[in-house]
Design a protein around this motif. Sequence first.
Motif, PDB file in Angstrom:
ATOM      1  N   HIS A  11       0.802  -1.235   0.000  1.00 47.53           N
ATOM      2  CA  HIS A  11       0.000   0.000   0.000  1.00 47.53           C
ATOM      3  C   HIS A  11       0.836   1.287   0.000  1.00 47.53           C
ATOM      4  CE1 HIS A  11      -2.411   3.258   1.772  1.00 47.53           C
ATOM      5  NE2 HIS A  11      -3.453   2.673   1.202  1.00 47.53           N
ATOM      6  N   SER A  26      -5.322   7.666   3.091  1.00 49.40           N
ATOM      7  CA  SER A  26      -4.247   7.233   3.996  1.00 49.40           C
ATOM      8  C   SER A  26      -3.248   8.369   4.202  1.00 49.40           C
ATOM      9  CB  SER A  26      -3.544   6.018   3.397  1.00 49.40           C
ATOM     10  OG  SER A  26      -3.047   6.340   2.114  1.00 49.40           O
ATOM     11  N   VAL A  28      -7.607   2.750   2.656  1.00 51.82           N
ATOM     12  CA  VAL A  28      -8.049   3.397   3.898  1.00 51.82           C
ATOM     13  C   VAL A  28      -9.377   4.115   3.654  1.00 51.82           C
ATOM     14  CG1 VAL A  28      -7.474   5.197   5.586  1.00 51.82           C
ATOM     15  CG2 VAL A  28      -5.713   3.578   4.818  1.00 51.82           C
TER      16      VAL A  28
HETATM   17  C1  LIG Z   1     -13.584  10.784  -5.850  1.00 54.43           C
HETATM   18  C2  LIG Z   1     -12.795   9.524  -5.896  1.00 54.43           C
HETATM   19  C3  LIG Z   1     -12.767   8.779  -7.062  1.00 54.43           C
HETATM   20  C4  LIG Z   1     -12.061   7.584  -7.148  1.00 54.43           C
HETATM   21  N1  LIG Z   1     -12.092   6.884  -8.303  1.00 54.43           N
HETATM   22  C5  LIG Z   1     -11.508   5.658  -8.350  1.00 54.43           C
HETATM   23  C6  LIG Z   1     -11.605   4.857  -9.532  1.00 54.43           C
HETATM   24  O1  LIG Z   1     -12.199   5.262 -10.535  1.00 54.43           O
HETATM   25  N2  LIG Z   1     -11.029   3.633  -9.517  1.00 54.43           N
HETATM   26  C7  LIG Z   1     -10.366   3.152  -8.420  1.00 54.43           C
HETATM   27  O2  LIG Z   1      -9.872   2.034  -8.458  1.00 54.43           O
HETATM   28  N3  LIG Z   1     -10.235   3.890  -7.296  1.00 54.43           N
HETATM   29  C8  LIG Z   1     -10.803   5.129  -7.240  1.00 54.43           C
HETATM   30  N4  LIG Z   1     -10.684   5.873  -6.105  1.00 54.43           N
HETATM   31  C9  LIG Z   1      -9.881   5.324  -4.971  1.00 54.43           C
HETATM   32  C10 LIG Z   1      -8.608   6.086  -4.715  1.00 54.43           C
HETATM   33  O3  LIG Z   1      -8.053   6.544  -5.894  1.00 54.43           O
HETATM   34  C11 LIG Z   1      -7.525   5.328  -3.939  1.00 54.43           C
HETATM   35  O4  LIG Z   1      -6.861   4.451  -4.787  1.00 54.43           O
HETATM   36  C12 LIG Z   1      -8.013   4.532  -2.802  1.00 54.43           C
HETATM   37  O5  LIG Z   1      -8.853   5.298  -1.990  1.00 54.43           O
HETATM   38  C13 LIG Z   1      -6.848   3.976  -1.965  1.00 54.43           C
HETATM   39  O6  LIG Z   1      -6.183   4.969  -1.302  1.00 54.43           O
HETATM   40  P1  LIG Z   1      -6.112   5.136   0.280  1.00 54.43           P
HETATM   41  O7  LIG Z   1      -5.790   3.802   0.905  1.00 54.43           O
HETATM   42  O8  LIG Z   1      -5.010   6.121   0.464  1.00 54.43           O
HETATM   43  O9  LIG Z   1      -7.442   5.662   0.737  1.00 54.43           O
HETATM   44  C14 LIG Z   1     -11.353   7.105  -6.019  1.00 54.43           C
HETATM   45  C15 LIG Z   1     -11.364   7.863  -4.827  1.00 54.43           C
HETATM   46  C16 LIG Z   1     -12.076   9.054  -4.752  1.00 54.43           C
HETATM   47  C17 LIG Z   1     -12.077   9.832  -3.471  1.00 54.43           C
END
Ligand SMILES: Cc1cc2nc3c(=O)[nH]c(=O)nc-3n(C[C@H](O)[C@H](O)[C@H](O)COP(=O)(O)O)c2cc1C
Length: 389
Positions: free
Chosen positions: A130, A185, A274
Amino acid sequence: MATNSQPLDFLWFIPSSGDGAYLGSDALSRPADPGYFREIAQAVDRLGYSGVLIPTGAACEESFILAADLAARTEKLKFLVAIRPGVASPSYYARLTSTLDRISNGRLLLNIVVGGSAQELAGDGIFLPHDERYLHAGEFFEVFNKLIETGSAHLDGKYIQAHHAELGLPPLQDPRPPIYFGGSSDAAIDFSAGIIDKYLTWGEPPAQVAEKIAKVRKAAAALGRQVTFGIRLHFIVRETDEEAWADAERLISKLDDATIAAAQDVFARNSDSVGQARMVALHNGRRDKLEVSPNLWAGVGLVRSGAGTALVGSAKTVAARLREYQDLGIDTVIASGYPHLEEAYRVSELLFPELGLAGPRNQIRSSFGKRQVFGGGGHGGNVRVASGS
Ligand SMILES: Cc1cc2nc3c(=O)[nH]c(=O)nc-3n(C[C@H](O)[C@H](O)[C@H](O)COP(=O)(O)O)c2cc1C
């Protein structure tokens, strides 16, 4: 910072893996049909939305190609299209970006999607844990941004090797299309602070959104930068609060417990996001306490990954809730609703007036100035109302 007096930038969503009227059911579902996506894009272009988010993932149509098709059939609509670092090289993404921005007449917005499913990323040949994905993304955007802004870049990094990369044709927007990003995250926020223009959050309750905004602002300020903020939400807006809540219930009325359990099991096994975990924590797979904050309903997240909450209520109620987010610094809304064509009309017709948004573009005259009311059209046309009445 946005204030209540500035109108929100309001985007819609292209459901590029399919659509439907009932979550967790095949009843009244619609397949991923290019003709349907064109109908939605043309409708929302006319209805006054500023753009559309096109999602990315193994289940969706490829987002750059779909955006190119829709750009050719729309006039003003912008396209928020995802870059997934590592699925292709930074130089190839720079060419895709430049060409799409040029052929769409500068209507491209970029969404950095680093990804939150180790399983899906492995299918694309990305095997990083991650937090390390964000280090990889950092090198990726070092090359991508330099290339798209100046036409050349060079990096011999730990993850990215791009030797004397060249881009012959610049994007139309100077120096490049705006960059949006969602990731909750700490690693995501650290990565994004030096790169992005707009930070996106899924629709968490206002207190949690405030906490994230503060974190992102602080990280950006430490680098001498400013970031703006957007929220991604579903909407169930009706003429009355009662009707809206009845339709929220209807949306999950064909969803059974086994389907919820199966979806939640997939999120638990396949996701290390996250942001996704924060969405699941709002309901924990239970359907008895779905209003997680006033008018914020977590029913969508029982089976849908990603954006899992909807604002539910009359246009007045929902507008008031949106103003609470605006007061926190949100200036952009990426909206959707099931099914996406009909709900785009409802949101535009009911909610836009409450938000002071313009509504349909290119309105044509419907009379020579005499007052008329809608009377069913057809042979009779509208009904002329005698002056003074
Ligand atoms: C508005 C928005 C749109 C997103 N669109 C996509 C998407 O189209 N495809 C995808 O796989 N993840 C999408 N995500 C997920 C994030 O890009 C990110 O990969 C995911 O939240 C993991 O990150 P984190 O662990 O830091 O939260 C989106 C998130 C947000 C907030």
